[in-house]
Design an enzyme around this catalytic site. Structure first.
Site, PDB file in Angstrom:
ATOM      1  N   LYS A 111     -26.240  27.966  -6.436  1.00 34.74           N
ATOM      2  CA  LYS A 111     -26.923  27.873  -6.662  1.00 34.74           C
ATOM      3  C   LYS A 111     -27.028  28.531  -8.004  1.00 34.74           C
ATOM      4  O   LYS A 111     -27.689  28.235  -9.242  1.00 34.74           O
ATOM      5  CB  LYS A 111     -28.093  27.744  -6.140  1.00 34.74           C
ATOM      6  CG  LYS A 111     -28.315  26.972  -4.803  1.00 34.74           C
ATOM      7  CD  LYS A 111     -29.755  26.895  -4.401  1.00 34.74           C
ATOM      8  CE  LYS A 111     -29.618  25.552  -3.330  1.00 34.74           C
ATOM      9  NZ  LYS A 111     -30.630  25.574  -2.602  1.00 34.74           N
ATOM     10  N   LYS A 194     -21.198  14.934  -1.886  1.00 33.06           N
ATOM     11  CA  LYS A 194     -22.135  14.127  -0.353  1.00 33.06           C
ATOM     12  C   LYS A 194     -23.201  14.381  -1.577  1.00 33.06           C
ATOM     13  O   LYS A 194     -23.559  14.002  -3.017  1.00 33.06           O
ATOM     14  CB  LYS A 194     -22.575  16.087   0.248  1.00 33.06           C
ATOM     15  CG  LYS A 194     -22.549  16.085   1.443  1.00 33.06           C
ATOM     16  CD  LYS A 194     -23.584  17.177   1.945  1.00 33.06           C
ATOM     17  CE  LYS A 194     -24.239  16.768   1.996  1.00 33.06           C
ATOM     18  NZ  LYS A 194     -25.051  18.150   2.892  1.00 33.06           N
ATOM     19  N   LYS A 197     -30.208  14.615  -3.487  1.00 33.79           N
ATOM     20  CA  LYS A 197     -31.404  14.669  -4.719  1.00 33.79           C
ATOM     21  C   LYS A 197     -31.203  15.367  -5.974  1.00 33.79           C
ATOM     22  O   LYS A 197     -31.640  15.265  -6.830  1.00 33.79           O
ATOM     23  CB  LYS A 197     -32.248  15.794  -3.856  1.00 33.79           C
ATOM     24  CG  LYS A 197     -32.144  16.691  -3.014  1.00 33.79           C
ATOM     25  CD  LYS A 197     -33.513  16.355  -2.499  1.00 33.79           C
ATOM     26  CE  LYS A 197     -33.263  17.622  -1.857  1.00 33.79           C
ATOM     27  NZ  LYS A 197     -34.627  18.312  -0.209  1.00 33.79           N
TER      28      LYS A 197
END
Ligand code: TRP
Length: 341
Positions: A111, A194, A197
């Site tokens: 991240k 995967k 969102k």
């Protein structure tokens, strides 16, 4: 009584992967556990969130929980920032967790990206807050996806070190509950990634708020390969898909897995049923099934979201019940640490 704690970040719409991999399983756990389901807004702001969007997303996640069948009368549903014990306990646990432990967290590295110096301290301390979420309720079981297993391990390490350092047996070590076979729903555009969102293409996922036409369009556009659907030759003697077969046709097996999860069937049965068929026909059936399963949920979400005041009241009520459990535990912790009251 065993207690479940889990949470979802209000950072975007929930999608089919969240539903099949998480929320749907939680619905089923309600009868066996004392359940607390949180909308983790404190976690959300570890990356920048527009305030208006954050408020809306918080309500949407709450609505998705309820529309999916989590009963706010028996389970506790609330947003994290309304129960102050999370942030307070997180500070104490920040002083228990070691830099070396956090430096190993792979999600932080992903991240934070290349410019790590510019990441927020909150993003770095994220797993400690997650440990506080769980330990503030002495939760015994935590349903999480594969991507959160490392964070849960850390929560166990923190609980253990707290107990050792202070010579107490305060925190139980929380056990992961890894979802069933549907835990991994992949992107509709790339069967090796995967469903997420944060993927920039909305065609990569089915959102819980998508209407029937959108669901149909997304499945029609979903990536496949030129061959007919695979048959039983790709299954091993236990009915599991052979690894090389899956690696060769990730999109086909993702769609078959979605069908299996939505219909609560074993993947092997679904493989048998559609063996040798054309994708177009299968996609039609998959769409009908998804619309039948998700339609009532998205309809209920829309109904709930039309009354934001009611959702807010529900979250406030959940937060009061959460505080009633967490505050006495926080008190115990403060007592052990040596804070005056
Ligand atoms: N980190 C989790 C995620 O992104 C969300 C989360 C926050 C959580 N606190 C939690 C999950 C506590 C389980 C228990 O998916």
């Amino acid at each position: 009584m065993n207690r479940i704690f889990s949470g979802v970040q209000p950072t975007n719409n929930l999608h089919l992967g969240n539903y099949l991999g998480a929320v749907r399983n939680w619905v089923r756990m309600q009868k066996d556990y004392d359940c607390i389901f949180c909308v983790v807004d404190l976690h959300a702001i570890t990356l920048w969130q527009e305030p208006v969007a954050l408020r809306q997303a918080t309500r949407e996640v709450a609505a998705a929980y309820i529309a999916s069948g989590i009963d706010p009368k028996c389970s506790i549903i609330f947003n994290q920032s309304q129960c102050l014990a999370h942030a307070q306990l997180a500070w104490i646990l920040n002083c228990v967790a070691r830099l070396g432990w956090l430096n190993r967290m792979t999600q932080f590295k992903e991240k934070a990206g290349k410019n790590r110096e510019n990441a927020s301290i909150g993003l770095y301390a994220y797993p400690v807050l997650m440990a506080a979420d769980i330990l503030a309720y002495k939760a015994t079981h935590v349903p999480v996806g594969e991507d959160q297993k490392q964070h849960l391990e850390l929560a166990r390490d923190i609980a253990q070190k707290f107990n050792n350092d202070y010579g107490v047996k305060l925190f139980p070590l929380p056990e992961p509950v890894i979802g069933g076979p549907a835990a991994r729903i992949m992107s509709l555009r790339d069967g090796t990634k995967k469903m997420s969102k944060s993927d920039e293409s909305d065609y990569s996922r089915i959102n819980m708020t998508d209407d029937a036409d959108t669901i149909a369009l997304k499945f029609r556009k979903a990536k496949t390969d030129p061959n007919p659907l695979p048959g039983p030759e790709c299954l091993d003697e236990h009915g599991h898909v052979k690894a090389d077969a899956e690696a060769a046709r990730p999109e086909a097996f993702n769609l078959l897995s979605i069908y299996a999860a939505l219909s609560d069937a074993a993947l092997a049965d679904v493989v048998h049923r559609f063996a040798g068929q054309e994708f177009s026909k299968f996609k039609g059936e998959l769409t009908d099934l998804a619309v039948a399963k998700l339609g009532p949920i998205s309809g209920e979400m829309k109904r709930l979201l039309a009354h934001p005041d009611e959702i807010d009241a529900l979250l406030r009520n959940g937060a009061e019940r959460a505080q009633a459990i967490a505050m006495p535990i926080l008190r115990e912790v403060e007592e052990i640490v040596g804070f005056l009251h």
